[in-house]
Design an enzyme around this catalytic site. Structure first.
Site, PDB file in Angstrom:
ATOM      1  N   SER A 225     -46.585 -14.670 126.749  1.00  0.00           N
ATOM      2  CA  SER A 225     -45.179 -14.266 126.832  1.00  0.00           C
ATOM      3  C   SER A 225     -44.601 -14.378 125.432  1.00  0.00           C
ATOM      4  CB  SER A 225     -44.421 -15.222 127.756  1.00  0.00           C
ATOM      5  OG  SER A 225     -43.021 -15.042 127.630  1.00  0.00           O
ATOM      6  N   TYR A 238     -41.943 -23.450 130.849  1.00  0.00           N
ATOM      7  CA  TYR A 238     -42.524 -22.112 130.673  1.00  0.00           C
ATOM      8  C   TYR A 238     -42.978 -21.926 129.226  1.00  0.00           C
ATOM      9  CZ  TYR A 238     -42.987 -17.010 131.233  1.00  0.00           C
ATOM     10  OH  TYR A 238     -43.470 -15.720 131.287  1.00  0.00           O
TER      11      TYR A 238
HETATM   12  P1  NAD Z   1     -44.444 -11.117 139.462  1.00  0.00           P
HETATM   13  O1  NAD Z   1     -43.748 -12.237 140.137  1.00  0.00           O
HETATM   14  O2  NAD Z   1     -44.073  -9.719 139.784  1.00  0.00           O
HETATM   15  O3  NAD Z   1     -46.033 -11.287 139.671  1.00  0.00           O
HETATM   16  C1  NAD Z   1     -46.666 -12.539 139.567  1.00  0.00           C
HETATM   17  C2  NAD Z   1     -47.685 -12.664 140.688  1.00  0.00           C
HETATM   18  O4  NAD Z   1     -48.356 -13.931 140.551  1.00  0.00           O
HETATM   19  C3  NAD Z   1     -47.041 -12.656 142.092  1.00  0.00           C
HETATM   20  O5  NAD Z   1     -47.636 -11.664 142.902  1.00  0.00           O
HETATM   21  C4  NAD Z   1     -47.318 -14.042 142.620  1.00  0.00           C
HETATM   22  O6  NAD Z   1     -47.531 -14.083 144.031  1.00  0.00           O
HETATM   23  C5  NAD Z   1     -48.577 -14.425 141.851  1.00  0.00           C
HETATM   24  N1  NAD Z   1     -48.781 -15.865 141.835  1.00  0.00           N
HETATM   25  C6  NAD Z   1     -47.847 -16.824 141.633  1.00  0.00           C
HETATM   26  N2  NAD Z   1     -48.409 -18.032 141.745  1.00  0.00           N
HETATM   27  C7  NAD Z   1     -49.725 -17.842 142.021  1.00  0.00           C
HETATM   28  C8  NAD Z   1     -50.816 -18.715 142.250  1.00  0.00           C
HETATM   29  N3  NAD Z   1     -50.673 -20.028 142.225  1.00  0.00           N
HETATM   30  N4  NAD Z   1     -52.034 -18.165 142.489  1.00  0.00           N
HETATM   31  C9  NAD Z   1     -52.198 -16.829 142.546  1.00  0.00           C
HETATM   32  N5  NAD Z   1     -51.195 -15.965 142.351  1.00  0.00           N
HETATM   33  C10 NAD Z   1     -49.967 -16.463 142.083  1.00  0.00           C
HETATM   34  O7  NAD Z   1     -44.287 -11.396 137.902  1.00  0.00           O
HETATM   35  P2  NAD Z   1     -44.662 -10.521 136.597  1.00  0.00           P
HETATM   36  O8  NAD Z   1     -43.386 -10.309 135.875  1.00  0.00           O
HETATM   37  O9  NAD Z   1     -45.547  -9.389 136.914  1.00  0.00           O
HETATM   38  O10 NAD Z   1     -45.448 -11.628 135.775  1.00  0.00           O
HETATM   39  C11 NAD Z   1     -46.831 -11.514 135.450  1.00  0.00           C
HETATM   40  C12 NAD Z   1     -47.123 -12.366 134.214  1.00  0.00           C
HETATM   41  O11 NAD Z   1     -46.369 -11.868 133.122  1.00  0.00           O
HETATM   42  C13 NAD Z   1     -46.741 -13.842 134.361  1.00  0.00           C
HETATM   43  O12 NAD Z   1     -47.747 -14.635 133.765  1.00  0.00           O
HETATM   44  C14 NAD Z   1     -45.437 -13.939 133.584  1.00  0.00           C
HETATM   45  O13 NAD Z   1     -45.232 -15.242 133.070  1.00  0.00           O
HETATM   46  C15 NAD Z   1     -45.704 -12.934 132.481  1.00  0.00           C
HETATM   47  N6  NAD Z   1     -44.483 -12.433 131.832  1.00  0.00           N
HETATM   48  C16 NAD Z   1     -43.551 -11.718 132.540  1.00  0.00           C
HETATM   49  C17 NAD Z   1     -42.406 -11.276 131.885  1.00  0.00           C
HETATM   50  C18 NAD Z   1     -41.324 -10.486 132.604  1.00  0.00           C
HETATM   51  O14 NAD Z   1     -40.282 -10.233 131.998  1.00  0.00           O
HETATM   52  N7  NAD Z   1     -41.533 -10.058 133.832  1.00  0.00           N
HETATM   53  C19 NAD Z   1     -42.219 -11.570 130.529  1.00  0.00           C
HETATM   54  C20 NAD Z   1     -43.177 -12.299 129.860  1.00  0.00           C
HETATM   55  C21 NAD Z   1     -44.316 -12.718 130.516  1.00  0.00           C
END
Ligand code: NAD
Length: 334
Positions: A225, A238
């Site tokens: 991130s 985080y």
């Molecule tokens: P999202 O919530 O849409 O998807 C995350 C998925 O992870 C969900 O389907 C959830 O059920 C699954 N998950 C959570 N805990 C889990 C566990 N213990 N075991 C298995 N699966 C699990 O979120 P996203 O935005 O697609 O995030 C994906 C990645 O991107 C994450 O690592 C997040 O930190 C990172 N990220 C997101 C953003 C943003 O702005 N959305 C920014 C920077 C980084």
């Protein structure tokens, strides 16, 4: 003049007098104004549903589209803005494990790999959403495994479900923290966020690497991130978890560089997904972070992040190892 639809970009809506009036009215009702949409101008209007994290139902978008088209929703298959271009056969014959595959960036990554010929072992804690995703993927391309990445027994089931060599691993599953500074961070938030975002990546990678060492090849991509490369993008837990992912990536890249395994990370900025926030968000932390978070230059779609992740996972990333690739529209250089 072309119709404004859900596929038109937010910029197109704001630049059109009818669109600006309709969208402006909606924003005013929630105490906001069009300048708040500057980072998302390039996104299709439809993405506002994902961006709102459950606050805005589809009916609001449909209502906006109707309001500028005489009560109708016009046919529109000509999407605007950036379009994903599939590289046919890029993952032919490859088996890739993708976590977080039931939603957002993980699902977009899994979907793209499947459509580019790969077999995806799709892992997520949300069994129902995972199953729904697998159902609509190309036949036989996605093997869903409902699993918690923090649980050793679940990880064993993932490896068993693969049942053969693993060519790639995308560690995408992750959760948000509550934006708290350290004196407000509870053990519950710390343990959950470090557990899923960092320990989960460690445990699954540890389980996958022996097979890659045996095969003498493999590609691993971790999702870090912007919070993994700076201190002002999120809360304590985080930020620490994502700095940990960066360290894990660099160390593994170094350790296995001579054994054919590439380990890289993508550091997203803002992405329009449904990633939920905990029920209670720190007021002090949010206030401190607000000016920096509101300087995000652009918000991306999940498919745009999948483009970066699949590039590093594919053979196109051949000469890249240990890179932390910001995929953030340039936020990291500000
Ligand atoms: P999202 O919530 O849409 O998807 C995350 C998925 O992870 C969900 O389907 C959830 O059920 C699954 N998950 C959570 N805990 C889990 C566990 N213990 N075991 C298995 N699966 C699990 O979120 P996203 O935005 O697609 O995030 C994906 C990645 O991107 C994450 O690592 C997040 O930190 C990172 N990220 C997101 C953003 C943003 O702005 N959305 C920014 C920077 C980084």
């Amino acid at each position: 003049m072309a119709s404004l639809t859900a596929n038109s970009t937010i910029g197109d809506w704001l630049d059109d007098p009818r669109g600006a009036e309709a969208l402006g009215g909606l924003l005013a009702a929630s105490g906001s104004d069009p300048s708040s949409l500057t980072p998302v101008r390039a996104l299709p209007l439809q993405q506002m549903v994902a961006l709102s994290q459950g606050e805005m139902p589809q009916s609001v978008i449909d209502g906006l589209v109707r309001s500028v088209n005489g009560g109708e929703i016009p046919e529109d298959d000509a999407a605007t803005g950036w379009q994903e271009t599939i590289v046919v056969g890029r993952f032919d014959g490859k088996t890739i494990v993708v976590t977080g595959a039931a939603s957002g960036i993980g699902q977009a990554t899994a979907s793209r790999i499947a459509r580019e010929g790969g077999k995806v072992v799709a892992v997520d804690i949300s069994a129902e959403k995972l199953e729904a995703f697998a159902q609509q993927a190309p036949a036989g391309s996605v093997v869903p495994v409902a699993a918690d990445v923090t649980n050793e027994g679940d990880i064993d089931r993932v490896i068993a479900a693969v049942g053969g060599p693993i060519d790639g691993l995308a560690n995408v599953a992750g959760v948000n923290d509550d934006f708290s500074p350290i004196h407000e961070t509870s053990d519950a938030i710390w343990d959950r966020v470090i557990g899923i975002n960092l320990t989960g990546v460690f445990k699954l990678t540890r389980a996958v690497v022996p097979g890659m060492l045996e095969a003498g090849k493999g590609a691993i991509v971790n999702v870090a991130s912007e919070a993994g490369i700076r201190g002002n993008a999120s809360g304590k837990a985080y930020t620490v978890s994502k700095h940990g992912v960066v360290g894990l990536t660099r160390s593994a890249a170094f350790m296995y560089a001579k054994q054919g395994i590439r380990v890289n990370a993508v550091a997203p900025g803002g992405v329009a997904t449904g990633i939920p926030f905990p029920a209670h968000v720190s007021e002090e932390g949010s206030a401190r972070l607000h000016p920096f978070q509101s300087a995000i230059p652009t918000v991306a779609t999940a498919a745009q992040l999948a483009a970066s992740i699949t590039f590093l996972l594919s053979d196109d990333g051949v000469n890249i190892n240990g890179a932390i690739l910001p995929s953030d529209g340039g936020w990291s250089v500000q």
